[in-house]
Design a protein around this motif. Structure first.
Motif, PDB file in Angstrom:
ATOM      1  N   ARG A   1      54.870  11.328  16.244  1.00 21.13           N
ATOM      2  CA  ARG A   1      55.184  11.229  17.671  1.00 21.13           C
ATOM      3  C   ARG A   1      56.235  12.237  18.114  1.00 21.13           C
ATOM      4  O   ARG A   1      56.205  12.717  19.236  1.00 21.13           O
ATOM      5  CB  ARG A   1      55.718   9.842  17.993  1.00 21.13           C
ATOM      6  N   SER A   2      57.199  12.525  17.232  1.00 21.65           N
ATOM      7  CA  SER A   2      58.339  13.351  17.633  1.00 21.65           C
ATOM      8  C   SER A   2      58.204  14.822  17.249  1.00 21.65           C
ATOM      9  O   SER A   2      59.096  15.608  17.553  1.00 21.65           O
ATOM     10  CB  SER A   2      59.629  12.788  17.015  1.00 21.65           C
ATOM     11  N   THR A   3      57.099  15.198  16.614  1.00 24.88           N
ATOM     12  CA  THR A   3      56.924  16.579  16.168  1.00 24.88           C
ATOM     13  C   THR A   3      55.872  17.279  17.023  1.00 24.88           C
ATOM     14  O   THR A   3      54.717  16.846  17.055  1.00 24.88           O
ATOM     15  CB  THR A   3      56.507  16.626  14.683  1.00 24.88           C
ATOM     16  N   PRO A   4      56.278  18.363  17.709  1.00 23.83           N
ATOM     17  CA  PRO A   4      55.290  19.125  18.473  1.00 23.83           C
ATOM     18  C   PRO A   4      54.166  19.612  17.552  1.00 23.83           C
ATOM     19  O   PRO A   4      54.399  19.854  16.367  1.00 23.83           O
ATOM     20  CB  PRO A   4      56.099  20.303  19.022  1.00 23.83           C
ATOM     21  N   ASN A   5      52.985  19.724  18.076  1.00 21.85           N
ATOM     22  CA  ASN A   5      51.793  20.194  17.362  1.00 21.85           C
ATOM     23  C   ASN A   5      51.233  19.183  16.363  1.00 21.85           C
ATOM     24  O   ASN A   5      50.296  19.506  15.646  1.00 21.85           O
ATOM     25  CB  ASN A   5      52.051  21.533  16.656  1.00 21.85           C
ATOM     26  N   LEU A   6      51.784  17.976  16.310  1.00 21.81           N
ATOM     27  CA  LEU A   6      51.169  16.899  15.532  1.00 21.81           C
ATOM     28  C   LEU A   6      50.623  15.882  16.527  1.00 21.81           C
ATOM     29  O   LEU A   6      51.184  15.705  17.611  1.00 21.81           O
ATOM     30  CB  LEU A   6      52.178  16.219  14.608  1.00 21.81           C
ATOM     31  N   PRO A   7      49.541  15.192  16.167  1.00 19.98           N
ATOM     32  CA  PRO A   7      48.991  14.188  17.076  1.00 19.98           C
ATOM     33  C   PRO A   7      49.994  13.070  17.347  1.00 19.98           C
ATOM     34  O   PRO A   7      50.789  12.707  16.477  1.00 19.98           O
ATOM     35  CB  PRO A   7      47.786  13.638  16.310  1.00 19.98           C
ATOM     36  N   ARG A   8      49.938  12.543  18.557  1.00 17.20           N
ATOM     37  CA  ARG A   8      50.779  11.386  18.896  1.00 17.20           C
ATOM     38  C   ARG A   8      50.054  10.141  18.388  1.00 17.20           C
ATOM     39  O   ARG A   8      48.955   9.834  18.846  1.00 17.20           O
ATOM     40  CB  ARG A   8      51.000  11.307  20.398  1.00 17.20           C
ATOM     41  N   LEU A   9      50.693   9.463  17.449  1.00 16.66           N
ATOM     42  CA  LEU A   9      50.084   8.278  16.855  1.00 16.66           C
ATOM     43  C   LEU A   9      50.683   7.008  17.428  1.00 16.66           C
ATOM     44  O   LEU A   9      51.832   6.975  17.846  1.00 16.66           O
ATOM     45  CB  LEU A   9      50.298   8.270  15.333  1.00 16.66           C
ATOM     46  N   GLN A  10      49.853   5.972  17.409  1.00 15.57           N
ATOM     47  CA  GLN A  10      50.314   4.644  17.784  1.00 15.57           C
ATOM     48  C   GLN A  10      49.800   3.694  16.707  1.00 15.57           C
ATOM     49  O   GLN A  10      48.692   3.866  16.187  1.00 15.57           O
ATOM     50  CB  GLN A  10      49.828   4.313  19.177  1.00 15.57           C
ATOM     51  N   ALA A  11      50.615   2.710  16.355  1.00 17.60           N
ATOM     52  CA  ALA A  11      50.254   1.755  15.308  1.00 17.60           C
ATOM     53  C   ALA A  11      49.034   0.945  15.729  1.00 17.60           C
ATOM     54  O   ALA A  11      48.913   0.525  16.883  1.00 17.60           O
ATOM     55  CB  ALA A  11      51.419   0.829  15.016  1.00 17.60           C
ATOM     56  N   ALA A  12      48.133   0.742  14.780  1.00 19.87           N
ATOM     57  CA  ALA A  12      46.993  -0.144  15.011  1.00 19.87           C
ATOM     58  C   ALA A  12      47.501  -1.589  14.919  1.00 19.87           C
ATOM     59  O   ALA A  12      48.505  -1.862  14.259  1.00 19.87           O
ATOM     60  CB  ALA A  12      45.913   0.110  13.958  1.00 19.87           C
TER      61      ALA A  12
END
Length: 170
Positions: A53-64
């Motif tokens: 979530r906090s790293t540019p160029n990585l996908p924004r993840l959300q917990a399942a």
């Protein structure tokens, strides 16, 4: 900080020291770092999701949601992620997949696996990401549990996207 904590722990009797575990679990839950008592697995999930979530160029993840089969996070693009954490070289197992020599094509359960590697002292050592095809390539059958796992080998690392890594060599 570690020295201060070590000194405090050394001053505790055995029963007091054991009770620290419950206090620690409660604090981890209050800070939303874990949701169940699967400490290593959930800390790995929390660290991976927060880093993505906090790293540019990585996908924004959300917990399942807790109990979702095969995946631990979903990206804003809809990609499914299984997250496994380990304090060694072997991950936890992946249930719900075909056994070795089964007929048919394995249905894809997720797009990516994130492997979070901790030291024995629970310091973050590495985070690797592999896609479904590399998961199929590197998975190993655990006959006693009747499920698959991954071993963090040089070959797996070569096929992985390195998200974070602390070198073993100074």
């Amino acid at each position: 900080m570690n020295k201060k904590i070590n000194e405090t722990l050394m001053d505790l009797n055995d029963l007091e020291l054991i009770s620290v575990y419950g206090i620690w679990l409660k604090e981890l839950k209050q800070r939303n770092l874990i949701r169940t008592n699967n400490v290593i697995g959930e800390l790995g999930e929390s660290i991976a999701i927060n880093l993505y979530r906090s790293t540019p160029n990585l996908p924004r993840l959300q917990a399942a949601p807790i109990g979702t089969q095969n995946i631990d996070a979903i990206s804003s693009e809809g990609n499914r992620y299984s997250i496994k954490a380990t304090t060694g070289k072997v991950t936890g197992v992946f249930f719900g997949l075909f056994e070795p020599n089964a007929e048919g094509i394995e249905p894809q359960k997720f797009e990516y696996v994130i492997i979070v590697v901790f030291t024995k002292e629970l310091e973050l050592k590495a985070i690797y990401e592999i896609d479904w095809q590399n998961f199929l390539k590197h998975r190993k059958w655990h006959s006693r549990v009747r499920a698959w796992n991954l071993t963090v080998t040089k070959a797996l690392k070569n096929d992985a996207k390195i998200i974070f890594e602390i070198s073993d060599h100074p």
